[in-house]
Design a protein around this motif. Structure first.
Motif, PDB file in Angstrom:
ATOM      1  N   ALA A   1       0.825  -1.257   0.193  1.00  0.00           N
ATOM      2  CA  ALA A   1       0.045   0.114   0.123  1.00  0.00           C
ATOM      3  C   ALA A   1       0.788   1.421   0.012  1.00  0.00           C
ATOM      4  N   ALA A   2       1.895   1.261   0.716  1.00  0.00           N
ATOM      5  CA  ALA A   2       2.875   2.508   0.707  1.00  0.00           C
ATOM      6  C   ALA A   2       3.483   2.678  -0.822  1.00  0.00           C
ATOM      7  N   ARG A   3       3.633   1.593  -1.339  1.00  0.00           N
ATOM      8  CA  ARG A   3       4.213   1.632  -2.897  1.00  0.00           C
ATOM      9  C   ARG A   3       3.239   2.536  -3.667  1.00  0.00           C
ATOM     10  N   ILE A   4       1.835   2.135  -3.482  1.00  0.00           N
ATOM     11  CA  ILE A   4       0.839   2.609  -4.188  1.00  0.00           C
ATOM     12  C   ILE A   4       0.689   4.214  -3.654  1.00  0.00           C
ATOM     13  N   GLY A   5       1.109   4.470  -2.332  1.00  0.00           N
ATOM     14  CA  GLY A   5       1.123   5.893  -1.754  1.00  0.00           C
ATOM     15  C   GLY A   5       2.275   6.622  -2.525  1.00  0.00           C
ATOM     16  N   SER A   6       3.367   5.932  -2.685  1.00  0.00           N
ATOM     17  CA  SER A   6       4.373   6.667  -3.124  1.00  0.00           C
ATOM     18  C   SER A   6       4.487   7.164  -4.720  1.00  0.00           C
ATOM     19  N   VAL A   7       3.531   6.211  -5.467  1.00  0.00           N
ATOM     20  CA  VAL A   7       3.128   6.621  -6.772  1.00  0.00           C
ATOM     21  C   VAL A   7       2.200   7.989  -6.848  1.00  0.00           C
ATOM     22  N   SER A   8       1.232   7.745  -5.955  1.00  0.00           N
ATOM     23  CA  SER A   8       0.125   8.986  -5.612  1.00  0.00           C
ATOM     24  C   SER A   8       0.961  10.303  -5.497  1.00  0.00           C
ATOM     25  N   ALA A   9       1.731  10.104  -4.626  1.00  0.00           N
ATOM     26  CA  ALA A   9       2.464  11.447  -4.148  1.00  0.00           C
ATOM     27  C   ALA A   9       3.168  12.153  -5.409  1.00  0.00           C
ATOM     28  N   ALA A  10       3.862  11.117  -6.222  1.00  0.00           N
ATOM     29  CA  ALA A  10       4.474  11.745  -7.540  1.00  0.00           C
ATOM     30  C   ALA A  10       3.644  12.384  -8.249  1.00  0.00           C
ATOM     31  N   TYR A  11       2.525  12.045  -8.569  1.00  0.00           N
ATOM     32  CA  TYR A  11       1.702  12.805  -9.155  1.00  0.00           C
ATOM     33  C   TYR A  11       1.431  14.363  -8.713  1.00  0.00           C
ATOM     34  N   ALA A  12       1.103  14.357  -7.389  1.00  0.00           N
ATOM     35  CA  ALA A  12       0.988  15.518  -6.773  1.00  0.00           C
ATOM     36  C   ALA A  12       2.162  16.636  -6.769  1.00  0.00           C
ATOM     37  N   VAL A  13       3.271  16.066  -6.685  1.00  0.00           N
ATOM     38  CA  VAL A  13       4.437  16.956  -6.606  1.00  0.00           C
ATOM     39  C   VAL A  13       4.724  17.579  -8.044  1.00  0.00           C
TER      40      VAL A  13
END
Length: 310
Positions: free
Chosen positions: A272-284
């Motif tokens: 789940a944290a890996r999915i969070g990592s990808v989601s954060a990349a889009y935001a920045v």
């Protein structure tokens, strides 16, 4: 799965000052400070922890319910949420207040002066959880109304609803005893590394004791990714590479949304944290916290490039 996102709704009103604050502040007159900055304009963005997390969850294909308060000027934000297809049934309107607002002025050296009006956030959301099915509900309690941040984890835990406790920038508003109660018995505790140190200092608990009380502790490390702690095990999750870092604001909320998405898919906290990592990349990669876009196929392709098949 029913996802309850408790936190704040706020307008981010962003102003750019073309000069330097230092040129307008006399150090020997700081005790009688009286300055005015002529800004180049104002941008209004939709923000707040609950709004940001819910926005990302909707992009990820979930149907979150925002649990928060809004004020008499909420119409524009409400229209945006409706446009995005995000449920507003958990939002309490407080017509005697303005919606929470951050007034951020940035100079040419990226120094910032911010004023924050909590407005409607001073009031409890008063959201009932009696009809929630613990087997099909997941909740996150992010920074927002202080009373709700204490009461919601208590009610979720009593009901048997898995809860992510995320005290964030409000950590210093609570006593060590209050923080200890909030994290004890939580399913997950999420914070950045600085906030985790503040929690340790306030509660007088060691990191091992916090992990024992909170079950799984997720610590975000900015460009260095995150670390997942479960018992004696620690797993480092690298950050997903960003094409162009434009604004780190909102990355933490996007990470949390991705993490929740992973849990809704039945993934382990590490996955789940890996999915969070990808989601954060889009935001920045975008200015503002609710400006990025992606489709699920685009997301899974980017996940595969960073971590392998989802």
């Amino acid at each position: 799965m029913r996802i309850l996102v408790s936190g704040s709704l706020a307008y981010d009103r962003i102003m750019s000052f073309p000069g330097s604050f230092a040129d307008h502040i006399l150090p020997d007159k700081i005790h009688i400070l009286n300055v005015c900055f002529l800004v180049d304009g104002l941008e209004e963005k939709f923000g707040g922890t609950a709004g940001n997390i819910a926005y990302c969850l909707k992009l990820l294909g979930e149907d979150p319910t925002i649990v928060a308060t809004a004020g008499k000027d909420f119409a524009a934000y409400e229209a945006w949420l409706r446009h995005c297809g995000i449920a507003i049934t958990g939002i309490r309107r407080v017509n005697s207040e303005f919606t929470a607002g951050a007034y951020i002025t940035t100079d040419r050296s990226d120094n910032q002066i911010t004023g924050f009006n909590p407005g409607a956030m001073k009031h409890s959301a008063e959201y009932p959880v009696d009809d929630c099915d613990p087997a099909d509900t997941l909740a996150i309690v992010a920074p927002g109304n202080l009373a709700d941040m204490q009461d919601h984890p208590r009610r979720y835990k009593a009901k048997g609803i898995p809860v992510i406790v995320d005290p964030g920038q409000n950590i210093t508003a609570f006593s060590g005893e209050q923080l200890t109660e909030m994290l004890t018995g939580a399913t997950y505790l999420v914070s950045n590394d600085y906030e985790l140190q503040l929690i340790e200092n306030a509660t007088k608990l060691t990191l091992a004791e916090i992990v024992a009380r909170a079950g799984t502790v997720i610590t975000t490390l900015g460009e260095n990714g995150s670390v997942i702690r479960q018992g004696a095990a620690e797993t480092v999750i690298p950050a997903c590479p960003a094409a162009d870092v434009k604004d780190p604001t909102g990355a933490g909320d996007a990470f949390r949304a991705g993490f929740i998405k992973g849990l809704s898919l039945g993934k382990t906290p590490v996955e789940a944290a890996r999915i969070g990592s990808v989601s954060a990349a889009y935001a920045v990669e975008h200015h503002g916290t609710q400006e990025h876009r992606f489709t699920w196929p685009e997301f899974t392709a980017r996940y595969a490039a960073a971590f392998g098949d989802l």
